[in-house]
Design a protein around this motif. Structure first.
Motif, PDB file in Angstrom:
ATOM      1  N   GLU A   1      -0.369 -11.192  13.872  1.00  0.00           N
ATOM      2  CA  GLU A   1       0.142 -11.790  15.104  1.00  0.00           C
ATOM      3  C   GLU A   1       1.398 -12.620  14.844  1.00  0.00           C
ATOM      4  OE1 GLU A   1      -3.244 -13.932  16.469  1.00  0.00           O
ATOM      5  OE2 GLU A   1      -4.224 -12.169  17.342  1.00  0.00           O
ATOM      6  N   MET A   2       1.412 -13.354  13.725  1.00  0.00           N
ATOM      7  CA  MET A   2       2.572 -14.199  13.401  1.00  0.00           C
ATOM      8  C   MET A   2       3.827 -13.376  13.115  1.00  0.00           C
ATOM      9  SD  MET A   2       0.805 -16.983  10.865  1.00  0.00           S
ATOM     10  CE  MET A   2       0.188 -18.542  11.463  1.00  0.00           C
ATOM     11  N   LEU A   3       3.636 -12.225  12.427  1.00  0.00           N
ATOM     12  CA  LEU A   3       4.784 -11.423  12.007  1.00  0.00           C
ATOM     13  C   LEU A   3       5.046 -10.241  12.929  1.00  0.00           C
ATOM     14  CD1 LEU A   3       4.214 -11.358   8.128  1.00  0.00           C
ATOM     15  CD2 LEU A   3       5.594 -12.954   9.480  1.00  0.00           C
ATOM     16  N   PHE A   4       4.228 -10.116  13.996  1.00  0.00           N
ATOM     17  CA  PHE A   4       4.392  -9.029  14.968  1.00  0.00           C
ATOM     18  C   PHE A   4       4.305  -7.656  14.291  1.00  0.00           C
ATOM     19  CE2 PHE A   4       6.737 -12.725  16.557  1.00  0.00           C
ATOM     20  CZ  PHE A   4       6.079 -12.941  17.762  1.00  0.00           C
ATOM     21  N   ILE A   5       3.306  -7.523  13.415  1.00  0.00           N
ATOM     22  CA  ILE A   5       3.045  -6.241  12.764  1.00  0.00           C
ATOM     23  C   ILE A   5       1.558  -5.927  12.921  1.00  0.00           C
ATOM     24  CG2 ILE A   5       4.931  -6.417  11.095  1.00  0.00           C
ATOM     25  CD1 ILE A   5       2.992  -7.469   9.040  1.00  0.00           C
ATOM     26  N   SER A   6       1.160  -4.720  12.560  1.00  0.00           N
ATOM     27  CA  SER A   6      -0.243  -4.335  12.702  1.00  0.00           C
ATOM     28  C   SER A   6      -1.066  -4.887  11.536  1.00  0.00           C
ATOM     29  CB  SER A   6      -0.376  -2.812  12.735  1.00  0.00           C
ATOM     30  OG  SER A   6      -0.079  -2.264  11.462  1.00  0.00           O
ATOM     31  N   ILE A   7      -2.382  -4.992  11.759  1.00  0.00           N
ATOM     32  CA  ILE A   7      -3.276  -5.437  10.683  1.00  0.00           C
ATOM     33  C   ILE A   7      -3.219  -4.447   9.525  1.00  0.00           C
ATOM     34  CG2 ILE A   7      -5.693  -5.831  10.067  1.00  0.00           C
ATOM     35  CD1 ILE A   7      -6.171  -6.917  12.852  1.00  0.00           C
ATOM     36  N   LYS A   8      -3.099  -3.158   9.851  1.00  0.00           N
ATOM     37  CA  LYS A   8      -3.007  -2.137   8.805  1.00  0.00           C
ATOM     38  C   LYS A   8      -1.779  -2.368   7.924  1.00  0.00           C
ATOM     39  CE  LYS A   8      -2.972   2.901   8.226  1.00  0.00           C
ATOM     40  NZ  LYS A   8      -2.987   4.203   8.928  1.00  0.00           N
ATOM     41  N   THR A   9      -0.677  -2.778   8.544  1.00  0.00           N
ATOM     42  CA  THR A   9       0.537  -3.059   7.779  1.00  0.00           C
ATOM     43  C   THR A   9       0.349  -4.279   6.895  1.00  0.00           C
ATOM     44  OG1 THR A   9       1.930  -2.098   9.507  1.00  0.00           O
ATOM     45  CG2 THR A   9       3.009  -3.574   7.947  1.00  0.00           C
ATOM     46  N   VAL A  10      -0.361  -5.290   7.400  1.00  0.00           N
ATOM     47  CA  VAL A  10      -0.669  -6.476   6.593  1.00  0.00           C
ATOM     48  C   VAL A  10      -1.473  -6.061   5.362  1.00  0.00           C
ATOM     49  CG1 VAL A  10      -1.892  -8.678   6.491  1.00  0.00           C
ATOM     50  CG2 VAL A  10      -0.626  -8.050   8.554  1.00  0.00           C
ATOM     51  N   HIS A  11      -2.478  -5.229   5.567  1.00  0.00           N
ATOM     52  CA  HIS A  11      -3.308  -4.771   4.446  1.00  0.00           C
ATOM     53  C   HIS A  11      -2.470  -3.990   3.422  1.00  0.00           C
ATOM     54  CE1 HIS A  11      -7.180  -4.961   7.106  1.00  0.00           C
ATOM     55  NE2 HIS A  11      -6.796  -6.145   6.665  1.00  0.00           N
ATOM     56  N   ARG A  12      -1.522  -3.191   3.921  1.00  0.00           N
ATOM     57  CA  ARG A  12      -0.668  -2.430   3.001  1.00  0.00           C
ATOM     58  C   ARG A  12       0.223  -3.367   2.183  1.00  0.00           C
ATOM     59  NH1 ARG A  12       1.835   0.505   6.406  1.00  0.00           N
ATOM     60  NH2 ARG A  12       3.907  -0.439   6.325  1.00  0.00           N
ATOM     61  N   HIS A  13       0.795  -4.381   2.855  1.00  0.00           N
ATOM     62  CA  HIS A  13       1.628  -5.350   2.135  1.00  0.00           C
ATOM     63  C   HIS A  13       0.798  -6.085   1.078  1.00  0.00           C
ATOM     64  CE1 HIS A  13       5.391  -4.921   4.156  1.00  0.00           C
ATOM     65  NE2 HIS A  13       4.925  -5.260   5.345  1.00  0.00           N
ATOM     66  N   ARG A  14      -0.427  -6.468   1.455  1.00  0.00           N
ATOM     67  CA  ARG A  14      -1.273  -7.194   0.508  1.00  0.00           C
ATOM     68  C   ARG A  14      -1.611  -6.322  -0.700  1.00  0.00           C
ATOM     69  NH1 ARG A  14      -6.829 -10.614   1.727  1.00  0.00           N
ATOM     70  NH2 ARG A  14      -7.684 -10.421  -0.348  1.00  0.00           N
ATOM     71  N   ALA A  15      -1.926  -5.052  -0.459  1.00  0.00           N
ATOM     72  CA  ALA A  15      -2.217  -4.126  -1.563  1.00  0.00           C
ATOM     73  C   ALA A  15      -0.991  -3.977  -2.468  1.00  0.00           C
ATOM     74  CB  ALA A  15      -2.644  -2.772  -1.012  1.00  0.00           C
ATOM     75  N   ASN A  16       0.203  -3.899  -1.857  1.00  0.00           N
ATOM     76  CA  ASN A  16       1.435  -3.799  -2.640  1.00  0.00           C
ATOM     77  C   ASN A  16       1.652  -5.051  -3.479  1.00  0.00           C
ATOM     78  OD1 ASN A  16       2.004  -1.287  -1.599  1.00  0.00           O
ATOM     79  ND2 ASN A  16       3.415  -2.022  -0.030  1.00  0.00           N
TER      80      ASN A  16
END
Length: 227
Positions: free
Chosen positions: A187-202
């Motif tokens: 919500e803060m970065l205006f991206i999807s939760i799936k994208t957050v998970h991908r960034h975290r995995a990276n």
């Protein structure tokens, strides 16, 4: 960095806990605390680290709560054995020792949190839930120890690692280290939760780290958040 979140999800299966302490009275008291919660259940009890490992082989457990000082095999040794035997099992160290050396050894052994027996009635339930969310749980003295360790590294001339992250990855790392959930970050970065998970995995892959606690320590060293 510690959490006092007491929310539960009664629709989810109960967290199956392996409890190890060489004092039966302590185990009884801790079990009363844990079994009194709707989302927690002690499914196995051990009197030492070796017994804990044997029980972990024959029982399905999600979380191990281990006393640090036990005969035959200490909680620290058991934590290392568990990490190799069942990598998915989270570990909390339960101890009467407010001791920096034990604390850092617990982190190296892969523990998600460090809870003092003197305040177990206040902190243990929240620590269990935090561990299952892959979040660190540190009592105030442990936070002080992390800060002192960081300052010692600065005085010794150690520099944060070279820049290897994108600007967006740094944003996600900072928010993860500050304790925000994936939903909040999205919500803060205006991206999807799936994208957050991908960034975290990276982030975990790029930095060679394993969990949220290690990401938080990296963020402190890199100057993204204040200790």
């Amino acid at each position: 960095m510690s959490t006092t979140d007491t929310t539960t999800d009664t629709t989810s299966p109960r967290i199956r806990i392996l409890l190890a302490d060489d004092h039966a009275l302590v185990r009884r008291g801790v079990r009363l605390i844990l079994d009194g919660e709707p989302d927690l259940e002690v499914v196995a009890e051990a009197g030492d680290g070796a017994e804990a490992i044997a029980l972990a082989r024959t029982n399905e457990v999600d979380l191990a709560v281990l006393d640090i000082a036990m005969p035959r095999m200490t909680g620290l040794q058991a934590a290392r054995e568990l990490a190799a035997l069942k990598p998915g099992v989270r570990v909390l160290m339960l101890t009467m020792h407010d001791n920096e050396q034990y604390f850092f050894q617990a982190l190296k052994a892969g523990a998600s949190g460090y809870v003092l027996k003197s305040v177990a009635d206040r902190d243990l339930v929240a620590a269990c839930r935090a561990a299952m969310r892959d979040e660190p749980f540190l009592y105030p003295g442990a936070v002080t120890a992390l800060i002192r360790n960081y300052l010692d590294r600065v005085r010794q001339g150690e520099e944060p690692p070279d820049q290897v992250l994108t600007a967006r990855e740094e944003e996600v790392l900072k928010l993860v280290a500050e304790g925000h959930s994936s939903k909040e970050i999205a919500e803060m970065l205006f991206i999807s939760i799936k994208t957050v998970h991908r960034h975290r995995a990276n982030l975990l892959h790029k930095l060679g780290l394993r969990n949220r606690l290690e990401l938080t320590r990296y963020a402190i060293r890199a100057g993204l958040i204040e200790p």
